[in-house]
Motif scaffolding. Structure first.
Motif, mmCIF file in Angstrom:
data_model
loop_
_atom_site.group_PDB
_atom_site.id
_atom_site.type_symbol
_atom_site.label_atom_id
_atom_site.label_comp_id
_atom_site.label_asym_id
_atom_site.label_seq_id
_atom_site.Cartn_x
_atom_site.Cartn_y
_atom_site.Cartn_z
ATOM 1 N N ILE B 12 12.477 6.358 -6.923
ATOM 2 C CA ILE B 12 13.049 5.841 -8.089
ATOM 3 C C ILE B 12 12.378 5.637 -9.330
ATOM 4 C CG2 ILE B 12 14.547 3.690 -8.635
ATOM 5 C CD1 ILE B 12 15.733 5.059 -6.152
ATOM 6 N N ASP B 13 12.915 6.178 -10.464
ATOM 7 C CA ASP B 13 12.081 6.136 -11.738
ATOM 8 C C ASP B 13 12.558 4.913 -12.560
ATOM 9 O OD1 ASP B 13 10.480 8.465 -11.887
ATOM 10 O OD2 ASP B 13 12.394 9.881 -11.792
ATOM 11 N N ILE B 259 6.880 -8.416 -3.467
ATOM 12 C CA ILE B 259 7.923 -7.695 -2.627
ATOM 13 C C ILE B 259 8.574 -6.686 -3.752
ATOM 14 C CG2 ILE B 259 10.308 -7.736 -1.444
ATOM 15 C CD1 ILE B 259 9.373 -10.875 -0.783
ATOM 16 N N ASN B 261 11.581 -6.505 -5.168
ATOM 17 C CA ASN B 261 12.817 -6.450 -5.487
ATOM 18 C C ASN B 261 13.312 -6.779 -6.868
ATOM 19 O OD1 ASN B 261 13.280 -5.743 -2.919
ATOM 20 N ND2 ASN B 261 14.513 -7.735 -2.399
ATOM 21 N N THR B 263 11.647 -6.069 -9.917
ATOM 22 C CA THR B 263 11.581 -4.683 -10.662
ATOM 23 C C THR B 263 12.577 -3.655 -10.261
ATOM 24 O OG1 THR B 263 9.240 -5.292 -10.742
ATOM 25 C CG2 THR B 263 9.759 -3.064 -11.288
ATOM 26 N N THR C 23 10.976 -1.408 -1.329
ATOM 27 C CA THR C 23 10.158 -2.670 -1.672
ATOM 28 C C THR C 23 10.244 -3.852 -0.528
ATOM 29 O OG1 THR C 23 12.340 -3.318 -2.842
ATOM 30 C CG2 THR C 23 10.673 -2.302 -4.143
ATOM 31 N N SER C 27 7.537 -4.799 2.563
ATOM 32 C CA SER C 27 7.006 -6.075 2.608
ATOM 33 C C SER C 27 7.060 -6.611 3.839
ATOM 34 C CB SER C 27 7.704 -6.789 1.458
ATOM 35 O OG SER C 27 7.254 -8.110 1.461
ATOM 36 N N HIS C 84 -0.702 -1.651 7.913
ATOM 37 C CA HIS C 84 -1.076 -2.687 7.520
ATOM 38 C C HIS C 84 -2.220 -2.293 6.425
ATOM 39 C CE1 HIS C 84 -0.828 -7.233 7.382
ATOM 40 N NE2 HIS C 84 -2.014 -7.252 7.261
ATOM 41 N N LEU C 85 -3.320 -1.618 7.014
ATOM 42 C CA LEU C 85 -4.491 -1.294 6.208
ATOM 43 C C LEU C 85 -3.801 -0.631 4.815
ATOM 44 C CD1 LEU C 85 -7.776 -0.659 6.088
ATOM 45 C CD2 LEU C 85 -7.115 1.369 7.230
ATOM 46 N N ILE C 89 -4.169 -2.151 1.290
ATOM 47 C CA ILE C 89 -4.797 -1.489 -0.034
ATOM 48 C C ILE C 89 -3.992 -1.366 -1.129
ATOM 49 C CG2 ILE C 89 -5.774 0.767 -0.786
ATOM 50 C CD1 ILE C 89 -6.880 1.140 2.275
ATOM 51 N N HIS C 91 -1.535 -3.399 -1.764
ATOM 52 C CA HIS C 91 -1.469 -4.652 -2.519
ATOM 53 C C HIS C 91 -2.572 -4.965 -3.218
ATOM 54 C CE1 HIS C 91 2.017 -7.024 -1.118
ATOM 55 N NE2 HIS C 91 2.082 -6.212 -0.191
ATOM 56 N N LEU C 92 -3.835 -4.694 -2.804
ATOM 57 C CA LEU C 92 -5.071 -4.836 -3.613
ATOM 58 C C LEU C 92 -5.049 -4.073 -4.984
ATOM 59 C CD1 LEU C 92 -7.733 -4.679 -0.515
ATOM 60 C CD2 LEU C 92 -7.168 -6.647 -1.997
ATOM 61 N N TRP C 94 -2.367 -3.330 -6.815
ATOM 62 C CA TRP C 94 -1.423 -4.367 -7.392
ATOM 63 C C TRP C 94 -2.116 -5.642 -8.046
ATOM 64 C CZ3 TRP C 94 3.006 -4.017 -3.419
ATOM 65 C CH2 TRP C 94 3.916 -3.034 -3.683
ATOM 66 N N ASP C 95 -3.179 -6.099 -7.292
ATOM 67 C CA ASP C 95 -3.846 -7.266 -7.715
ATOM 68 C C ASP C 95 -4.736 -6.888 -8.893
ATOM 69 O OD1 ASP C 95 -2.557 -8.801 -5.687
ATOM 70 O OD2 ASP C 95 -4.221 -8.434 -4.186
ATOM 71 N N GLY C 97 -3.452 -5.260 -11.196
ATOM 72 C CA GLY C 97 -2.589 -5.266 -12.357
ATOM 73 C C GLY C 97 -2.167 -4.037 -12.644
ATOM 74 N N PHE C 100 2.811 -1.157 -11.166
ATOM 75 C CA PHE C 100 3.853 -1.825 -11.268
ATOM 76 C C PHE C 100 5.081 -1.239 -11.683
ATOM 77 C CE2 PHE C 100 0.869 -5.564 -10.657
ATOM 78 C CZ PHE C 100 1.623 -6.115 -9.667
ATOM 79 N N LEU C 102 7.988 1.358 -11.701
ATOM 80 C CA LEU C 102 8.869 1.355 -10.789
ATOM 81 C C LEU C 102 8.605 2.748 -9.965
ATOM 82 C CD1 LEU C 102 11.241 -0.196 -9.332
ATOM 83 C CD2 LEU C 102 12.750 0.859 -10.849
ATOM 84 N N ILE C 105 5.725 2.133 -7.724
ATOM 85 C CA ILE C 105 6.132 1.361 -6.779
ATOM 86 C C ILE C 105 6.685 2.294 -5.567
ATOM 87 C CG2 ILE C 105 7.614 -0.278 -6.025
ATOM 88 C CD1 ILE C 105 7.313 -1.683 -8.615
#
Lengths: 128, 281, 133
Positions: B12-13, B259, B261, B263, C23, C27, C84-85, C89, C91-92, C94-95, C97, C100, C102, C105
């Motif tokens: 999804i763009d 999560i 959702n 964005t 998404t 999660s 999970h690994l 990674i 998630h890390l 994303w942490d 910054g 993000f 779309l 993601i």
């Protein structure tokens, strides 16, 4: 004396205010996660290398200082991460009084398991 | 990773892409799973298209009448496509004008600027005025914004989410006496607010956030957190420390589990999740 | 989540109707695999205690792992571990910054899915090859 509150919507949203903590646990979860990346990969690779081995081969592996140290570090990071992760899940989904019982059980259980694992690991080089 | 020219259904763009590629239309749960007795949805009535309508389409719409004392229901409306506008909002207005005048929903600008007509269309939150009827599923499903107390039909009570917004004190805090002229920013400083100033407060994001579903009374939710970041990122604001301290809480801020959702659903293409007050320590 | 004056109003459906997306699905997958791995962490301690107790208990545990049921559990464990690994990674990253947008993601999300499957297959391939050789 506290005034009898007339809860406004803002009152409800602000509730008890900020607890001014949370970053510590957030960091601890990330820190343990970073530690677990090499440690779990080492563990998985070792277990694959040990496929089909007997007790003697296992003991010989875990006896090496490197393996003993890595295993203990793994147990500490793993159960720290597990306790933090499970606590967040409980806080998210359990909203009854059972929440506290579940968090206490999780925390103590993880601590006990970590200690049990470390003692078992140490018995192999030192008592075995 | 993949070709840029063609829109791939799996990647999804932008948030305006339809969610048609999802394997499931909804999670495999019973319809009223975990729902309190007075919120359970019952079957409603079917409103047939007027005689003579040649091109029709059915919409399943959530109904709730506070005066009836009954539970919410799902009504089915057959809409005459030759007689209404091209957008979902057009279909709702057509129903209200031609079929059932009691159908209640919020709308104002009909061009994606005001955020009034945010609702759950085919399982995701979006503005009824910017979603084409042709883009909806056969028997389009229209519910109010998720996880909200419902005033009537498609009108949710937004009191709490607006209070959470107000709790962010979304205005400039400054101790320095106001200057003679404007408070100036460089273009670079101003660009820090891109992606945050556009929010129209439709609450598609907060209503689509599972963490807000489970802990909405204490977790601020994406809309309020985006607003918090908008003021943290503003070079003219002098309350950064105070604002960060007020966020620092296991629930207020740290119930965000990325999560994302938020964005995916933002009708303005914003990125509610991307705020970095976390990295301060 | 009741606000004043809102008592008696029905709550609109959330998880019952909201569309499962990459998404939210990844999660919840990260959570579920985390819980599965917690159960395996307990088994790991049992395994260590058995090893410390001597060859007899150790071979009992090894035999259970080698049984068909044990192998199915281990397959599930391997997949959970890699999911999970890789998810962790993601998630890390994303942490820090980043990632993000779309498109990022979704690209990183599918990368996690593909990598988890490939790494599980690779691990079992190597493991079976080691067992044979």
């Amino acid at each position: 004396m506290r005034k009898v509150p007339t809860p406004t919507p803002l009152n409800h949203a602000l509730a008890l205010g900020s607890s001014r903590k949370g970053a510590g646990e957030w960091w601890a979860e990330r820190l343990s996660a970073i530690a677990l990346i090499p440690l779990t990969i080492w563990f998985a690779a070792s277990v694959i290398a040990l496929t089909g081995s007997d007790h003697a081969a296992f003991v010989a592996w875990l006896k090496t200082p490197f393996a003993t140290i890595c295993m203990i570090l793994l147990l500490i990071a793993l159960f720290h991460h597990t306790a933090l992760g499970l606590q967040v899940i409980i806080e998210d989904y359990v909203h009854s009084g059972a929440k506290f019982a579940a968090i206490i059980a999780t925390r103590l259980g993880c601590f006990a398991l970590a200690v049990a694992g470390i003692v078992a690991t140490l018995r192999i080089p030192f008592a075995g | 990773m993949m070709g840029k020219e063609k829109r791939l259904p799996l990647i999804i763009d932008s948030s305006d892409q339809l969610p048609s590629a999802t394997i499931l239309k909804r999670f495999p749960l019973p319809r009223n799973f975990g729902v309190a007795p007075d919120s359970r949805i019952e079957e409603g009535q079917v409103w047939k298209a007027p005689a003579g309508a040649s091109r029709t389409k059915a919409f399943t719409i959530y109904r709730y009448d506070p005066d009836s004392g009954d539970n919410p229901t799902l009504d089915i409306f057959e809409v005459d496509l030759d007689d209404c506008g091209p957008m979902v909002l057009g279909a709702l207005i057509w129903i209200k004008n031609k079929v059932d005048p009691t159908l209640t929903f919020r709308r104002s600008c009909r061009e994606g600027v005001c955020g009034s007509c945010a609702m759950n269309i085919d399982g995701t939150n979006w503005l009824a005025c910017t979603r084409e009827i042709a883009e909806t599923d056969e028997a389009g499903r229209i519910y109010p914004l998720s996880n909200m107390r419902i005033v009537k039909d498609l009108v949710p009570d937004l009191t709490h989410v607006f209070a959470q917004y107000a709790a962010m004190e979304p205005w400039l805090h400054s101790k320095t006496p106001a200057p003679e002229n404007e408070r100036l920013q460089s273009p670079e400083e101003r660009s820090e607010l891109d992606g945050y100033y556009e929010c129209i407060l439709c609450f598609c994001c907060t209503s689509g956030c599972p963490s807000h579903w489970w802990n909405g009374d204490r977790f601020l939710g994406p809309a309020a957190l985006l607003q918090a970041y908008r003021w943290l990122a503003d070079t003219r604001d002098e309350a950064t420390g105070q604002r960060l301290d007020d966020l620092e809480d296991p629930f207020r801020l740290y119930r965000c589990h990325t999560i994302l959702n938020c964005t995916r659903t933002c009708p303005k293409g914003g990125t509610p999740a991307r705020r970095s007050p976390r990295s301060r320590k | 989540m009741s606000s004043p004056g809102a008592r008696g109003r029905p709550l609109s459906p959330n998880i019952q109707i909201y569309r499962p997306q990459l998404t939210s699905v990844l999660s919840i997958a990260n959570r579920i695999t985390g819980v599965i791995l917690s159960a395996f962490a307990v088994l790991m301690v049992v395994w260590l205690i058995a090893a410390a107790s001597g060859p007899q208990p150790f071979s009992t545990v090894q035999r259970s792992i080698g049984s068909l049921f044990g192998q199915i559990l281990m397959l599930g464990f391997t997949f959970s571990f890699f999911m999970h690994l890789c998810g962790g990674i993601r998630h890390l990253i994303w942490d820090t910054g980043h990632g993000f947008e779309l498109r990022s993601i979704y690209a990183s999300g599918w990368a996690v899915v593909v990598a988890s499957i490939l790494l599980t297959a690779l691990t079992w391939g190597v493991s079976i090859w080691m067992g044979v050789g």
